[in-house]
Design an enzyme around this catalytic site. Structure first.
Site, PDB file in Angstrom:
ATOM      1  N   GLY A   1      -8.821   5.266   6.778  1.00  0.00           N
ATOM      2  CA  GLY A   1      -9.684   5.200   7.939  1.00  0.00           C
ATOM      3  C   GLY A   1      -9.129   4.245   8.996  1.00  0.00           C
ATOM      4  N   ALA A   2      -8.419   3.188   8.537  1.00  0.00           N
ATOM      5  CA  ALA A   2      -7.942   2.184   9.482  1.00  0.00           C
ATOM      6  C   ALA A   2      -6.436   2.061   9.538  1.00  0.00           C
ATOM      7  CB  ALA A   2      -8.564   0.824   9.156  1.00  0.00           C
ATOM      8  N   SER A   3      -5.710   2.592   8.541  1.00  0.00           N
ATOM      9  CA  SER A   3      -4.244   2.583   8.631  1.00  0.00           C
ATOM     10  C   SER A   3      -3.681   3.804   7.940  1.00  0.00           C
ATOM     11  CB  SER A   3      -3.662   1.306   8.019  1.00  0.00           C
ATOM     12  OG  SER A   3      -3.672   1.371   6.619  1.00  0.00           O
ATOM     13  N   THR A   4      -2.394   4.054   8.190  1.00  0.00           N
ATOM     14  CA  THR A   4      -1.741   5.195   7.547  1.00  0.00           C
ATOM     15  C   THR A   4      -0.336   4.777   7.139  1.00  0.00           C
ATOM     16  OG1 THR A   4      -1.285   7.556   7.751  1.00  0.00           O
ATOM     17  CG2 THR A   4      -0.840   6.236   9.708  1.00  0.00           C
ATOM     18  N   GLN A   5       0.131   5.288   5.985  1.00  0.00           N
ATOM     19  CA  GLN A   5       1.416   4.878   5.442  1.00  0.00           C
ATOM     20  C   GLN A   5       2.356   6.069   5.247  1.00  0.00           C
ATOM     21  OE1 GLN A   5      -1.340   2.309   5.388  1.00  0.00           O
ATOM     22  NE2 GLN A   5      -1.604   3.609   3.595  1.00  0.00           N
TER      23      GLN A   5
ATOM     24  N   GLU B   1       0.840  -1.203   0.000  1.00  0.00           N
ATOM     25  CA  GLU B   1       0.000   0.000   0.000  1.00  0.00           C
ATOM     26  C   GLU B   1       0.879   1.259   0.000  1.00  0.00           C
ATOM     27  OE1 GLU B   1      -2.705  -0.009   3.259  1.00  0.00           O
ATOM     28  OE2 GLU B   1      -3.961   1.574   2.436  1.00  0.00           O
TER      29      GLU B   1
END
Ligand SMILES: Nc1ccn([C@@H]2O[C@H](COP(=O)(O)OP(=O)(O)O)[C@@H](O)[C@H]2O)c(=O)n1
Ligand SMILES: [Ca+2]
Length: 490
Positions: A198-202, A169
């Site tokens: 909404g549920a993860s960040t990269q 991702e």
């Protein structure tokens, strides 16, 4: 002294002149036409982004002949699936596939019919499905099976539905940003990618080879157009803005009280929440408090400074076993270069008008937004969904905290971050990079490029033709002069 000339000489001269002109005209027209096809033919590819909050369908288009040129694939069409993300259908998996039908119908209309069977179709699911897999593998498989069934029945060349990893991702978001801004071929100065879901960040950026040695799981290497890239990437599961809000709510309801006074929501905001809506997520590791009833009243007090303290408590800054860490003991080398921040970073920062100001001014604007009474906020933005509107104080505060205390951006490096939605008409996100990779559209080695662009060839050709024409004209003229003067002598 002149030799006597053949009387046919004049006719021969005229014949050569006409032939020369015809040859030059033919040369120019064929060269111009052949170098550029009269009608562009396009190919297509489709990627479904099955995010935690929603699914989006992207249709990409590129000229059929020149697949290997950078910056040539672009977004042709976008369709937002109605309803929540596929992971929300775990209790009725059939509905997950069904929810995609309208957007699939749109895709069928947007790709020319003769291209349908050769148009690859991919579905990639992100953090929502990663969480569902952690919770219940079997329900996760049922949801994927349901979307698979629908996608298989389309006229397209279905290539599979899978949960992509956090590294993919992050890395494909980086590929997208750099492909669209045409930086891959140049081979120097790439842009980092910041994606907030909404549920993860990269977070992903190019770094030196020796910086990647410390943590293999945070390293991705690519060879693209003859250049080697060493990327640092990390995906923080549960640190997307919706899950982080649950973390903050759980953090603040440990005592199990019936009312939560929350500084991250505007004064006057009040709603009833069930304890299970907060504590049911696999991101929440603490148990629902024993003293808790069914639910609690979530009431805003609107104070940005206190909200920062709430946000600070969902980060862990101790226990770094590497030379540098971001947070939660995760390795991060020093930040390098420019960054593009997209997805929810853009939505939130754009709404709050924080995309083009200094860090200090942004902090001030944030404080002002948080302390504005809820009734006034609602009046000011009657067309924005209340759920989004209510969460902007929290989300904005979280984003500023994550970028500065989390990733270590400072007042000085703040301007290196550009908040973006699209680049040259295509959305920033992992989907384009994912498709380019799976269709092998970015070669490892630089393709042989013609030494001149099309326009260059045409100009060069016209100049040479003109020169040839002038030379021809001059020599014909001197011949003509000579043979007419000879005739007079005769
Ligand atoms: N107009 C919009 C659209 C989405 N969003 C947010 O953007 C985020 C998108 O996350 P996502 O569904 O891609 O989730 P991940 O699976 O990437 O974590 C969600 O938090 C949405 O609420 C927004 O703030 N404004
Ligand atoms: Ca996403």
């Amino acid at each position: 002294k002149e030799k006597p000339k053949n009387p046919w000489h004049k006719a021969v001269v005229i014949f050569i002149a006409v032939l020369g002109i015809i040859a030059i005209v033919a040369l120019v027209t064929t060269a111009v036409l052949q170098n550029k096809p009269l009608q562009q033919k396009f190919k297509y590819g489709i990627v479904l982004d099955a995010g935690s909050s929603h699914t989006a369908v992207y249709i990409y288009e590129w000229p059929a002949e020149k697949e290997n040129d950078t910056g040539r694939v672009k977004q042709k069409h976008f369709c937002q699936v109605k309803g929540p993300g596929i992971s929300s259908y775990s209790l009725s998996p059939e509905q997950a596939g069904h929810s995609l039908r309208l957007c699939i119908q749109e895709a069928v209309l947007n790709v020319p019919r003769r291209r349908h069977h050769e148009t690859p179709l991919y579905l990639g699911a992100t953090a929502g499905m990663r969480l569902l897999r952690m919770e219940n593998q079997s329900l996760c498989d049922q949801v994927l099976g349901s979307v698979e069934k629908v996608l298989q029945s389309t006229p397209f060349d279905y290539q599979g539905a899978r949960i992509i990893s956090g590294q993919e991702e992050g890395a494909f978001g980086w590929v997208t940003v750099n492909y669209l801004s045409d930086r891959l071929k140049q081979g120097s100065g790439t842009t980092g990618a910041l994606d907030l879901g909404g549920a993860s960040t990269q977070i992903t950026f190019a770094t030196n080879q020796d910086e990647t040695g410390e943590s293999a799981e945070n390293t991705v290497t690519f060879r693209l157009y003859g250049n080697d890239y060493f990327l640092y990437t990390h995906s923080f599961l549960c640190y997307g803005k919706d899950q982080v809000l649950k973390l903050a709510l759980a953090q603040q309801t440990q005592a199990g009280a019936s009312t939560l006074l929350d500084p991250c929501f505007n004064q006057g905001y009040s709603t009833n929440l069930s304890y299970s809506s907060v504590y049911s997520s696999p991101c929440i590791t603490t148990q629902k408090p024993l003293a808790a009833g069914e639910g609690f009243t979530h009431r805003g007090t609107g104070n940005a400074l206190q909200c920062q303290e709430v946000v600070r408590r969902i980060f862990n800054f101790s226990g770094c076993t590497f030379s540098h860490c971001s947070f939660n003991g995760v390795y991060q080398p020093p930040l390098q270069g420019q960054f593009g921040a997209f997805s929810a970073y853009y939505f939130v920062m754009n709404f709050l008008n924080l995309t083009s100001d200094t860090l200090e001014n942004n902090m001030e604007k944030m404080a002002r937004y948080c302390s504005t009474p809820w009734t006034q906020i609602k009046q000011q933005f009657p067309n924005v969904k209340e759920k989004y509107l209510a969460e902007y104080c929290f989300s904005g505060t979280y984003i500023l905290f994550l970028l500065t205390h989390g990733y270590n951006f400072t007042s000085d490096t703040w301007s290196n971050i550009k908040f973006i939605k699209k680049i040259s008409g295509s959305d920033a996100g992992w989907t384009l990079g994912y498709m380019l990779n799976l269709t092998n559209m970015i070669p490892a080695e630089a393709p042989d490029t013609p030494p001149l662009p099309h326009a260059g060839y045409v100009t060069l050709l016209l100049f040479t033709s003109l020169l040839l024409f002038l030379i021809l004209l001059c020599s014909l003229r001197s011949l003509w002069v000579r043979c007419t003067s000879q005739r007079q002598i005769i």
